[in-house]
Design a protein around this motif. Sequence first.
Motif, PDB file in Angstrom:
ATOM      1  N   TYR A   1      16.226 -20.730 -34.569  1.00 12.44           N
ATOM      2  CA  TYR A   1      16.435 -20.218 -35.705  1.00 12.44           C
ATOM      3  C   TYR A   1      17.085 -21.731 -36.573  1.00 12.44           C
ATOM      4  O   TYR A   1      17.799 -21.800 -37.639  1.00 12.44           O
ATOM      5  CB  TYR A   1      17.348 -19.989 -36.150  1.00 12.44           C
ATOM      6  N   GLY A   2      16.297 -23.061 -35.729  1.00 13.98           N
ATOM      7  CA  GLY A   2      16.484 -24.329 -36.358  1.00 13.98           C
ATOM      8  C   GLY A   2      18.586 -24.785 -36.259  1.00 13.98           C
ATOM      9  O   GLY A   2      18.696 -24.244 -35.330  1.00 13.98           O
ATOM     10  N   LYS A   3      18.674 -26.483 -36.970  1.00 13.04           N
ATOM     11  CA  LYS A   3      20.007 -26.452 -36.370  1.00 13.04           C
ATOM     12  C   LYS A   3      21.510 -25.930 -36.283  1.00 13.04           C
ATOM     13  O   LYS A   3      21.812 -26.417 -36.148  1.00 13.04           O
ATOM     14  CB  LYS A   3      19.994 -28.434 -37.340  1.00 13.04           C
ATOM     15  N   PHE A   4      21.122 -24.874 -36.875  1.00 11.39           N
ATOM     16  CA  PHE A   4      22.364 -24.963 -37.760  1.00 11.39           C
ATOM     17  C   PHE A   4      22.956 -23.147 -36.395  1.00 11.39           C
ATOM     18  O   PHE A   4      23.421 -23.098 -36.703  1.00 11.39           O
ATOM     19  CB  PHE A   4      22.708 -23.589 -39.170  1.00 11.39           C
ATOM     20  N   SER A   5      21.568 -22.749 -35.684  1.00  5.60           N
ATOM     21  CA  SER A   5      21.804 -21.659 -34.772  1.00  5.60           C
ATOM     22  C   SER A   5      22.058 -22.991 -33.824  1.00  5.60           C
ATOM     23  O   SER A   5      22.256 -23.963 -32.998  1.00  5.60           O
ATOM     24  CB  SER A   5      20.821 -21.251 -34.432  1.00  5.60           C
ATOM     25  N   MET A   6      22.434 -21.392 -32.377  1.00 11.91           N
ATOM     26  CA  MET A   6      23.210 -21.747 -31.576  1.00 11.91           C
ATOM     27  C   MET A   6      22.102 -22.888 -30.151  1.00 11.91           C
ATOM     28  O   MET A   6      22.617 -23.590 -29.146  1.00 11.91           O
ATOM     29  CB  MET A   6      24.439 -21.063 -30.787  1.00 11.91           C
TER      30      MET A   6
ATOM     31  N   ALA B   1      37.318 -14.480 -23.835  1.00 11.80           N
ATOM     32  CA  ALA B   1      35.593 -15.593 -23.390  1.00 11.80           C
ATOM     33  C   ALA B   1      35.026 -15.779 -23.991  1.00 11.80           C
ATOM     34  O   ALA B   1      34.396 -17.021 -23.451  1.00 11.80           O
ATOM     35  CB  ALA B   1      35.287 -14.382 -22.067  1.00 11.80           C
ATOM     36  N   PHE B   2      34.024 -15.113 -25.221  1.00  9.98           N
ATOM     37  CA  PHE B   2      33.488 -15.379 -26.079  1.00  9.98           C
ATOM     38  C   PHE B   2      33.606 -17.249 -26.714  1.00  9.98           C
ATOM     39  O   PHE B   2      32.310 -17.654 -26.714  1.00  9.98           O
ATOM     40  CB  PHE B   2      32.865 -14.274 -27.471  1.00  9.98           C
ATOM     41  N   ALA B   3      34.905 -16.624 -26.649  1.00  8.60           N
ATOM     42  CA  ALA B   3      35.796 -17.689 -28.217  1.00  8.60           C
ATOM     43  C   ALA B   3      35.733 -19.036 -27.285  1.00  8.60           C
ATOM     44  O   ALA B   3      35.346 -20.696 -27.664  1.00  8.60           O
ATOM     45  CB  ALA B   3      36.727 -17.652 -28.068  1.00  8.60           C
ATOM     46  N   VAL B   4      35.990 -18.724 -25.135  1.00  4.01           N
ATOM     47  CA  VAL B   4      35.130 -20.330 -24.330  1.00  4.01           C
ATOM     48  C   VAL B   4      33.927 -20.442 -24.185  1.00  4.01           C
ATOM     49  O   VAL B   4      33.495 -21.464 -24.359  1.00  4.01           O
ATOM     50  CB  VAL B   4      36.829 -19.582 -23.533  1.00  4.01           C
ATOM     51  N   GLU B   5      33.168 -19.513 -24.500  1.00  3.43           N
ATOM     52  CA  GLU B   5      31.799 -20.046 -24.233  1.00  3.43           C
ATOM     53  C   GLU B   5      31.218 -20.444 -24.766  1.00  3.43           C
ATOM     54  O   GLU B   5      30.253 -20.848 -24.534  1.00  3.43           O
ATOM     55  CB  GLU B   5      31.374 -19.238 -23.250  1.00  3.43           C
ATOM     56  N   LEU B   6      31.624 -20.069 -26.188  1.00  2.84           N
ATOM     57  CA  LEU B   6      30.945 -20.499 -27.530  1.00  2.84           C
ATOM     58  C   LEU B   6      31.134 -22.158 -27.305  1.00  2.84           C
ATOM     59  O   LEU B   6      29.887 -22.589 -27.874  1.00  2.84           O
ATOM     60  CB  LEU B   6      31.767 -20.241 -28.908  1.00  2.84           C
TER      61      LEU B   6
ATOM     62  N   VAL C   1      26.566 -21.739 -24.160  1.00  2.25           N
ATOM     63  CA  VAL C   1      25.608 -20.962 -25.598  1.00  2.25           C
ATOM     64  C   VAL C   1      25.177 -19.842 -25.412  1.00  2.25           C
ATOM     65  O   VAL C   1      25.462 -18.235 -26.109  1.00  2.25           O
ATOM     66  CB  VAL C   1      24.986 -21.487 -27.044  1.00  2.25           C
ATOM     67  N   ASP C   2      24.382 -19.392 -23.708  1.00  2.00           N
ATOM     68  CA  ASP C   2      23.754 -18.263 -23.418  1.00  2.00           C
ATOM     69  C   ASP C   2      24.748 -16.817 -22.903  1.00  2.00           C
ATOM     70  O   ASP C   2      24.524 -16.096 -23.419  1.00  2.00           O
ATOM     71  CB  ASP C   2      23.188 -19.158 -22.952  1.00  2.00           C
TER      72      ASP C   2
ATOM     73  N   LEU D   1      27.698 -12.511 -24.384  1.00  2.48           N
ATOM     74  CA  LEU D   1      29.854 -11.802 -25.116  1.00  2.48           C
ATOM     75  C   LEU D   1      29.541 -11.202 -26.202  1.00  2.48           C
ATOM     76  O   LEU D   1      30.003 -10.041 -26.685  1.00  2.48           O
ATOM     77  CB  LEU D   1      30.521 -13.098 -24.711  1.00  2.48           C
ATOM     78  N   GLU D   2      28.702 -12.103 -26.703  1.00  6.43           N
ATOM     79  CA  GLU D   2      28.837 -11.114 -28.834  1.00  6.43           C
ATOM     80  C   GLU D   2      28.300 -10.010 -28.099  1.00  6.43           C
ATOM     81  O   GLU D   2      28.817  -9.493 -29.754  1.00  6.43           O
ATOM     82  CB  GLU D   2      28.098 -12.749 -29.372  1.00  6.43           C
TER      83      GLU D   2
END
Length: 252
Positions: free
Chosen positions: A43-48, A190-195, A199-200, A205-206
């Motif tokens: 989804y472009g440069k704004f996605s992960m 865990a999501f906040a850390v792995e973000l 990213v995968d 986790l999300e």
Amino acid sequence: MAIFSHQRHHWAYVWIPIAGAFMWFATLWAMLITWLATGRPHYGKFSMNGKVPYISDIGADILKPLFIVGCAITAVSFFLTLFIERYLRHSGRLMPNMRTRERVCGTLAVLGSFIGGAGLILLSIFDTKRHSSLHRLFLLIFMIGVALSAVFTIIEYRWISKDFRGVRQLKVGYWMKAIIAGILIVLAIAFAVELFNNVDVGGILEWCIAFGFTVYLLTFYFDLRQSKGVHKGELRPENLNRRRAWSMRRRV
């Protein structure tokens, strides 16, 4: 006929958490299926830009209207569920709060659901593609609001279940919420850390947190249904105290 009608009086509101959970679950699946059916796009440069899409990235594309509607219905259902649960305890149709501390926790749980719900609606409107900073702020507000609501709800249920040890449903409701919310809070951390690290893993986790929120919403169906056949005021503290005094006199 009046008794039969009263037995079903709880039906009007037990469907609220079910409707919210269904809408959230359906929205997530629609987004995931659309992503798979369109060839797993980036989804472009704004996605992960990982292999696993983030919900916000899909929700910022062609499915944004669905994402907004799904988030709005889920948020309103979550708030109404907590609000009605508070009202039913106050009106004596659910096991009551015997102390001020429990009423405070119940009120804070409702406030947390309002904050979390507002964050969910706003993050869907201010998407990650066009309003990246605002989107992350509202995502944080959503997660904090839901977490606070869950914590205060669990504390309230714990104290109520200790006051009414013989009511098995209270203990079951407490443990269901404690286990599910505990898992979701750990996953959120865990999501906040792995973000920022992987990213995968963060994407996986999300999705787990999002689907887990569906289960958390459904636990309130079990709670609201306990008002079935209970008249208004029947479970108020003063009425319960009179019953206990009468029962003790009979034993003597």
